[in-house]
Design a protein around this motif. Structure first.
Motif, PDB file in Angstrom:
ATOM      1  N   ASP A   1       0.837  -1.191   0.000  1.00 35.61           N
ATOM      2  CA  ASP A   1       0.000   0.000   0.000  1.00 35.61           C
ATOM      3  C   ASP A   1       0.876   1.246   0.000  1.00 35.61           C
ATOM      4  O   ASP A   1       2.083   1.180   0.240  1.00 35.61           O
ATOM      5  CB  ASP A   1      -0.927  -0.010   1.227  1.00 35.61           C
TER       6      ASP A   1
ATOM      7  N   ARG B   1       1.082   5.463   1.231  1.00 39.38           N
ATOM      8  CA  ARG B   1       0.573   6.634   1.953  1.00 39.38           C
ATOM      9  C   ARG B   1       0.733   7.833   1.030  1.00 39.38           C
ATOM     10  O   ARG B   1       1.845   8.317   0.803  1.00 39.38           O
ATOM     11  CB  ARG B   1       1.341   6.840   3.262  1.00 39.38           C
ATOM     12  N   PHE B   2      -0.387   8.332   0.526  1.00 35.68           N
ATOM     13  CA  PHE B   2      -0.331   9.393  -0.478  1.00 35.68           C
ATOM     14  C   PHE B   2       0.295  10.678   0.055  1.00 35.68           C
ATOM     15  O   PHE B   2       0.956  11.404  -0.685  1.00 35.68           O
ATOM     16  CB  PHE B   2      -1.729   9.677  -1.012  1.00 35.68           C
ATOM     17  N   ASP B   3       0.078  10.984   1.333  1.00 36.85           N
ATOM     18  CA  ASP B   3       0.634  12.223   1.881  1.00 36.85           C
ATOM     19  C   ASP B   3       2.164  12.165   1.893  1.00 36.85           C
ATOM     20  O   ASP B   3       2.834  13.162   1.584  1.00 36.85           O
ATOM     21  CB  ASP B   3       0.087  12.497   3.283  1.00 36.85           C
TER      22      ASP B   3
ATOM     23  N   GLY C   1      -3.036   2.103   3.830  1.00 36.39           N
ATOM     24  CA  GLY C   1      -2.787   3.267   2.994  1.00 36.39           C
ATOM     25  C   GLY C   1      -4.022   3.650   2.204  1.00 36.39           C
ATOM     26  O   GLY C   1      -5.148   3.427   2.653  1.00 36.39           O
ATOM     27  N   GLN C   2      -3.802   4.193   1.011  1.00 40.89           N
ATOM     28  CA  GLN C   2      -4.919   4.733   0.227  1.00 40.89           C
ATOM     29  C   GLN C   2      -5.306   3.898  -0.998  1.00 40.89           C
ATOM     30  O   GLN C   2      -6.210   4.250  -1.724  1.00 40.89           O
ATOM     31  CB  GLN C   2      -4.594   6.165  -0.226  1.00 40.89           C
TER      32      GLN C   2
ATOM     33  N   ASP D   1      -7.182   1.113  -3.009  1.00 37.88           N
ATOM     34  CA  ASP D   1      -8.385   0.291  -2.864  1.00 37.88           C
ATOM     35  C   ASP D   1      -8.080  -1.103  -3.426  1.00 37.88           C
ATOM     36  O   ASP D   1      -8.001  -1.289  -4.639  1.00 37.88           O
ATOM     37  CB  ASP D   1      -9.556   0.926  -3.614  1.00 37.88           C
TER      38      ASP D   1
END
Length: 293
Positions: free
Chosen positions: A214, A216-218, A245-246, A248
Motif C-alpha cells: 500500500d 501513503r499518499f501524503d 494506505g490509500q 483500494d
C-alpha cells in the motif's frame, strides 16, 4: 483463495537496502511472527541462512514455504556471463528450497539505492540499443529458469528502467511469454502514478507472482515536493501494508479471484520497524486480506 498462497516479505522486519532498519530484529523473530500471523510463506531476506537445508530446518517447523527471492540483474551494465553465472546460483538455491518463480529486477542505472537522487525526477531510461540488450538478456535468464521448470517474474520497480505502464507494456510486448512473466506490485504501480487495474487487466495472463503493498499518499506527495530519494521515502513511510494506505484493494482482489489467479500473493511493505511494528502490521494486513477474500 484455494489457488492462492499468502506470503509475507521480511523487509518489514529487516531492510536489505538499509540494514540499519530492523538491525535489532533476528531472522528467527521474523519468520516466527510471520507464522504466528497466519502466512503460508516468505520471500528471502539478508538474514536468512544461505544453506538450503539449514533454511528449511527453520521454515518447516513453522509451516512456511519459500515463495521466491529477489535477483538484481545488471544486464544493461555488466558482462552477461557474470549475470548468467550469478543467476544460475540464485536459481539453483531457490529450486532447492522449493520455489518455482524467480523475482528479477534490472538494476543497471537504478537510482533506488542512491540517497542524492530525486525519485520522481531522476528516473533512468534506456535507449533503443540498451533496450535490445536488456530484452535479449532477460529472455536468456527466462530460458535458464525454464531448465528447472521455473519462471522469471519481472519486478517493475520505482527508480529503475522498468517502472511506468509504458515501460511495462514494452517489456511485455517484446518478450516471449514462455520466457518472461510479470510480478504485479500494487505499491510500485500506484507510487509511480500508474493505474493498477490497467496492468492487471491487460497482462493478467502473464502475471505469475503478486506483491500487495500500500501507499501513503501524503508521504508520496512530500517526497515528490521535496525532491527526495526512494530510500528517504521508505524511511518516511511512503509504503505500508494493504489496508493501511490509500489503495483500494477490493477491485484488485476481486479480479484476481474472479479470473482464478494461481500463485503467491506476498505482503510487502518496507518500513522502519521501530516506528511501524512489523508483527502488528503483518497481522493488520492478514486480517484485511482475509476480509477481502
Amino acid at each position: 483463495m484455494k489457488n492462492i498462497k499468502l506470503g509475507c516479505a521480511p523487509i518489514a522486519w529487516t531492510n536489505d537496502d538499509m540494514p540499519e532498519l530492523g538491525a535489532e530484529n533476528s531472522f528467527e523473530q521474523c519468520i516466527s511472527e510471520m507464522a504466528l500471523s497466519g502466512y503460508e510463506g516468505t520471500e528471502i531476506g539478508n538474514k536468512y541462512p544461505t544453506d538450503p537445508e539449514e533454511l528449511k530446518s527453520y521454515l518447516e517447523p513453522r509451516k512456511l514455504e519459500v515463495a521466491s527471492a529477489w535477483f538484481s540483474a545488471y544486464i544493461t551494465t555488466e558482462d552477461f556471463d557474470k549475470v548468467k553465472s550469478d543467476f544460475i546460483k540464485h536459481r539453483d538455491f531457490l529450486h532447492s528450497v522449493g520455489a518455482d518463480v524467480i523475482v528479477v529486477s534490472e538494476q543497471g542505472y537504478s537510482i533506488q539505492g542512491e540517497m542524492d537522487k530525486s525519485l520522481f525526477e531522476n528516473k533512468p531510461t534506456l535507449n533503443a540499443e540498451e533496450w535490445k540488450r536488456f530484452i535479449e538478456g532477460l529472455e536468456k535468464l527466462g530460458e535458464i529458469a525454464n531448465e528447472k521448470n521455473m519462471k522469471v517474474v519481472y519486478h517493475h520497480h520505482m527508480g529503475t528502467v522498468v517502472q511506468t505502464s509504458e515501460e511495462i507494456d514494452k517489456i511485455m510486448n517484446e518478450t516471449d511469454s514462455s520466457k518472461v512473466s510479470l510480478l504485479y506490485d500494487t505499491g510500485h504501480l500506484v507510487c509511480s502514478g500508474e493505474d493498477p487495474m490497467y496492468i492487471l487487466e491487460n497482462y493478467f495472463d502473464r502475471i505469475a507472482h503478486v506483491h500487495f503493498k500500500d501507499v501513503r499518499f501524503d508521504v508520496r506527495e512530500e517526497v515528490k515536493k521535496n525532491h527526495e530519494s526512494f530510500l528517504t521515502g521508505v524511511k518516511k513511510g511512503i509504503f505500508t501494508v494493504p489496508g493501511d494506505g490509500q489503495i483500494d484493494f477490493e477491485p484488485i482482489m476481486n479480479y484476481l479471484l474472479k479470473n482464478e489467479y494461481k500463485g503467491w500473493i506476498v505482503v510487502e511493505a518496507e518500513q522502519d520497524p521501530t516506528v511501524h511494528n512489523a508483527f502488528k502490521y503483518a497481522l493488520k494486513a492478514k486480517e484485511y486480506i482475509d476480509g477481502l477474500a
